[in-house]
Design an enzyme around this catalytic site. Structure first.
Site, PDB file in Angstrom:
ATOM      1  CE  LYS A 113      -6.923  -0.770  12.843  1.00 26.26           C
ATOM      2  NZ  LYS A 113      -7.524  -0.772  11.519  1.00 26.26           N
ATOM      3  CE  LYS A 196      -4.570   6.484  13.481  1.00 25.24           C
ATOM      4  NZ  LYS A 196      -4.621   5.752  12.284  1.00 25.24           N
ATOM      5  CE  LYS A 199     -12.483   5.441   9.260  1.00 31.18           C
ATOM      6  NZ  LYS A 199     -12.170   4.363   8.346  1.00 31.18           N
TER       7      LYS A 199
HETATM    8  P1  TYM Z   1      -8.622   4.461   6.938  1.00 29.80           P
HETATM    9  O1  TYM Z   1      -9.967   4.007   6.510  1.00 29.80           O
HETATM   10  O2  TYM Z   1      -8.218   4.227   8.364  1.00 29.80           O
HETATM   11  O3  TYM Z   1      -8.471   6.018   6.689  1.00 29.80           O
HETATM   12  C1  TYM Z   1      -8.821   6.605   5.460  1.00 29.80           C
HETATM   13  C2  TYM Z   1      -7.853   7.730   5.121  1.00 29.80           C
HETATM   14  O4  TYM Z   1      -7.858   8.737   6.137  1.00 29.80           O
HETATM   15  C3  TYM Z   1      -6.526   8.982   6.575  1.00 29.80           C
HETATM   16  N1  TYM Z   1      -6.551   9.297   8.023  1.00 29.80           N
HETATM   17  C4  TYM Z   1      -6.061  10.432   8.557  1.00 29.80           C
HETATM   18  N2  TYM Z   1      -5.454  11.487   7.991  1.00 29.80           N
HETATM   19  C5  TYM Z   1      -5.097  12.505   8.821  1.00 29.80           C
HETATM   20  N3  TYM Z   1      -5.287  12.505  10.163  1.00 29.80           N
HETATM   21  C6  TYM Z   1      -5.886  11.451  10.771  1.00 29.80           C
HETATM   22  N4  TYM Z   1      -6.092  11.455  12.082  1.00 29.80           N
HETATM   23  C7  TYM Z   1      -6.303  10.346   9.954  1.00 29.80           C
HETATM   24  N5  TYM Z   1      -6.916   9.159  10.208  1.00 29.80           N
HETATM   25  C8  TYM Z   1      -7.055   8.534   9.016  1.00 29.80           C
HETATM   26  C9  TYM Z   1      -5.788   7.688   6.308  1.00 29.80           C
HETATM   27  O5  TYM Z   1      -4.389   7.902   6.222  1.00 29.80           O
HETATM   28  C10 TYM Z   1      -6.394   7.261   5.001  1.00 29.80           C
HETATM   29  O6  TYM Z   1      -5.772   7.933   3.925  1.00 29.80           O
HETATM   30  N6  TYM Z   1      -5.563   0.976   5.108  1.00 29.80           N
HETATM   31  C11 TYM Z   1      -6.337   2.153   4.768  1.00 29.80           C
HETATM   32  C12 TYM Z   1      -7.368   1.932   3.699  1.00 29.80           C
HETATM   33  C13 TYM Z   1      -6.856   1.352   2.432  1.00 29.80           C
HETATM   34  C14 TYM Z   1      -6.152   2.041   1.413  1.00 29.80           C
HETATM   35  C15 TYM Z   1      -5.940   1.078   0.386  1.00 29.80           C
HETATM   36  C16 TYM Z   1      -5.691   3.348   1.281  1.00 29.80           C
HETATM   37  C17 TYM Z   1      -7.035   0.072   2.021  1.00 29.80           C
HETATM   38  N7  TYM Z   1      -6.494  -0.101   0.767  1.00 29.80           N
HETATM   39  C18 TYM Z   1      -5.281   1.425  -0.795  1.00 29.80           C
HETATM   40  C19 TYM Z   1      -5.026   3.687   0.095  1.00 29.80           C
HETATM   41  C20 TYM Z   1      -4.823   2.723  -0.926  1.00 29.80           C
HETATM   42  C21 TYM Z   1      -7.057   2.627   6.016  1.00 29.80           C
HETATM   43  O7  TYM Z   1      -7.272   1.878   6.930  1.00 29.80           O
HETATM   44  O8  TYM Z   1      -7.504   3.910   5.958  1.00 29.80           O
END
Ligand code: TYM
Length: 333
Positions: A113, A196, A199
């Site tokens: 990022k 991957k 978003k």
């Molecule tokens: P975020 O918002 O990017 O994504 C949310 C969830 O979706 C999963 N994910 C995917 N799984 C499979 N294939 C993909 N291409 C893919 N893209 C995203 C992510 O692994 C995630 O589970 N840092 C985290 C948010 C967060 C969080 C937390 C998660 C903040 N605090 C505490 C768990 C516990 C994030 O940016 O996810």
């Protein structure tokens, strides 16, 4: 001990199929298995990159609507917005004092990022994994269901928990276990089987959004990149073809079957036929979710009430945990 599940998503943009298959779908299974579940919309994380402040509130609601439309039941699970539980940022500060810079520097998501110009990246982006650790440890979560890309952040949260327990000679924080479900844990871009689905990828054709209508879903799968061979006839062959593997995996997870079964049904056929079947399946599964999301977004009072009640329940857990942490750390009170 009953499992306590905690997981979150950022309101940075529309949720996509990767978020659904890699995370949300598993959240619902865990909830329905009777675990105690807390699911957060982490808006404080979303502001670590450029964002539209006039849209944040609506983006936050949209993620909450997606949770409910995807099957999270607010009468069984606690659904809350991170910024309405101030204990998250308070705990983050405390945990920051026991997180080594070297470890944060190794986080691949920060490197991705921040890009080439690391010097200009914000402290918020750099310290993001500490806030994520606080999100988890604040609730003494035993398990955290996430996609593969969050594995490194979760490992850091485990290390921070152990550091605290060791430094203060207190078996206080639960060291959380990741739940990373094989098949859907890494859904790839429809334009590049080695990247991957994300978003933030520039091309909207690279992902299926939960807000896409059936026409968009059909178009995106029809245009999804594949090689010139027919659908693989063996797992071995599939594994050497990233785009084919991705589409077969998506089909298998949506249909709740195995890649082997998909290969048995479609192996040797042209991708045209397979993509049409995949689109039908995806529309079938996603259209009801999109419809429910739209209904919830049409009357945000209901959503806001659910989130306000969720914040109260979340604080009932978070506040005594933070209190105990400050006592252990020796603060005056
Ligand atoms: P975020 O918002 O990017 O994504 C949310 C969830 O979706 C999963 N994910 C995917 N799984 C499979 N294939 C993909 N291409 C893919 N893209 C995203 C992510 O692994 C995630 O589970 N840092 C985290 C948010 C967060 C969080 C937390 C998660 C903040 N605090 C505490 C768990 C516990 C994030 O940016 O996810």
């Amino acid at each position: 001990m009953t499992k306590r599940i905690l997981s979150c998503m950022q309101p940075t943009a529309h949720l996509h199929l990767g978020n659904y298959l890699g995370a949300l779908k598993n959240w619902v299974d865990l909830q329905n298995d009777g675990a105690q579940c807390l699911y957060g919309v982490v808006d404080l994380h979303a502001i670590t990159v450029a964002y539209d402040h006039t849209h944040l509130k609506q983006a936050t609601r949209e993620i909450a609507a997606a949770y409910i439309a995807g099957g999270v039941d607010p009468s069984k699970s606690t659904l809350f917005v991170q910024s309405s539980v101030p204990e998250h940022s308070q705990l983050m500060w405390l945990l920051g004092t026991m997180t080594q810079l070297g470890k944060l520097e190794r986080m691949t998501q920060f490197k991705d990022k921040a890009g080439k110009d690391k010097e200009r990246a914000s402290m918020g982006l750099f310290s993001y994994p500490v806030l994520m650790a606080a999100d988890i440890l604040l609730y003494q979560a035993t398990h955290v269901p996430v996609g593969e890309d969050q594995k490194q952040h979760l490992e850091l949260a485990r290390e921070i928990a152990s550091t605290f327990n060791h430094r203060y000679d207190a078996e206080f924080f639960t060291v959380p276990e990741p739940i990373i479900k094989g098949e859907g844990a890494r859904v790839m871009s429809l334009r590049d089987g080695n990247a991957k689905m994300s978003k933030s990828a520039e091309s909207d054709m690279s992902r299926i959004n939960l807000t896409d209508d059936p026409d968009a879903i059909v178009k995106k799968f029809r245009k999804a990149k594949t090689d010139s061979e027919p659908v693989p006839e063996s797992i071995e062959n599939m594994n050497s073809r990233p785009e084919a593997k991705n589409l077969i995996t998506i089909y298998a997870v949506l249909a709740e079957t195995s890649p082997e079964a998909v290969i048995n049904e479609f192996g040797g056929q042209g991708f045209g036929t397979f993509k049409a079947a995949l689109s039908d399946l995806a529309v079938d599964k996603l259209a009801p979710i999109t419809k429910r999301m739209n209904e919830l977004m049409g009357d945000t009072d209901e959503l806001d009430n659910i989130l306000a009640a969720g914040a109260r329940s979340a604080r009932e857990i978070a506040s005594p945990v933070l209190d105990e942490v400050t006592t252990i750390m020796g603060f005056w009170k």
